[in-house]
Design a protein around this motif. Structure first.
Motif, PDB file in Angstrom:
ATOM      1  N   PHE A 172      -1.970   7.602  -3.517  1.00 15.05           N
ATOM      2  CA  PHE A 172      -3.298   8.182  -3.300  1.00 15.05           C
ATOM      3  C   PHE A 172      -3.215   9.707  -3.334  1.00 15.05           C
ATOM      4  O   PHE A 172      -4.038  10.369  -3.972  1.00 15.05           O
ATOM      5  N   ILE A 173      -2.218  10.268  -2.669  1.00 13.75           N
ATOM      6  CA  ILE A 173      -2.046  11.725  -2.640  1.00 13.75           C
ATOM      7  C   ILE A 173      -1.787  12.244  -4.056  1.00 13.75           C
ATOM      8  O   ILE A 173      -2.324  13.280  -4.448  1.00 13.75           O
ATOM      9  N   ILE A 223       0.865  -1.174   0.000  1.00 22.87           N
ATOM     10  CA  ILE A 223       0.000   0.000   0.000  1.00 22.87           C
ATOM     11  C   ILE A 223       0.904   1.227   0.000  1.00 22.87           C
ATOM     12  O   ILE A 223       1.747   1.377   0.879  1.00 22.87           O
ATOM     13  N   ASN A 224       0.720   2.080  -0.997  1.00 26.52           N
ATOM     14  CA  ASN A 224       1.539   3.263  -1.130  1.00 26.52           C
ATOM     15  C   ASN A 224       0.659   4.499  -0.913  1.00 26.52           C
ATOM     16  O   ASN A 224      -0.086   4.893  -1.807  1.00 26.52           O
ATOM     17  N   PRO A 225       0.736   5.127   0.273  1.00 23.77           N
ATOM     18  CA  PRO A 225      -0.114   6.295   0.535  1.00 23.77           C
ATOM     19  C   PRO A 225       0.187   7.472  -0.388  1.00 23.77           C
ATOM     20  O   PRO A 225      -0.711   8.253  -0.704  1.00 23.77           O
ATOM     21  N   MET A 226       1.405   7.605  -0.848  1.00 21.90           N
ATOM     22  CA  MET A 226       1.736   8.728  -1.727  1.00 21.90           C
ATOM     23  C   MET A 226       1.061   8.587  -3.097  1.00 21.90           C
ATOM     24  O   MET A 226       0.775   9.590  -3.750  1.00 21.90           O
TER      25      MET A 226
END
Length: 43
Positions: free
Chosen positions: A8-9, A3-6
């Motif tokens: 999503f950003i 899961i890569n939160p960046m």
């Protein structure tokens, strides 16, 4: 599964543009409908 939160950003910009386009299309449809209603009910 990673899961890569960046990611999503980074995609928030594209989601915002998509929502803006949907709102613009809805506004155009509402305006055309109101205009046609105004034209056809005038006497």
């Amino acid at each position: 599964m990673n899961i890569n939160p960046m990611a999503f950003i980074d995609n928030l910009y594209y989601m915002g543009v998509g929502m803006l386009c949907i709102i613009i299309v809805m506004a155009v449809i509402i305006a055309v409908t109101a205009f046609l209603n105004w034209i056809t009910t005038r006497k």
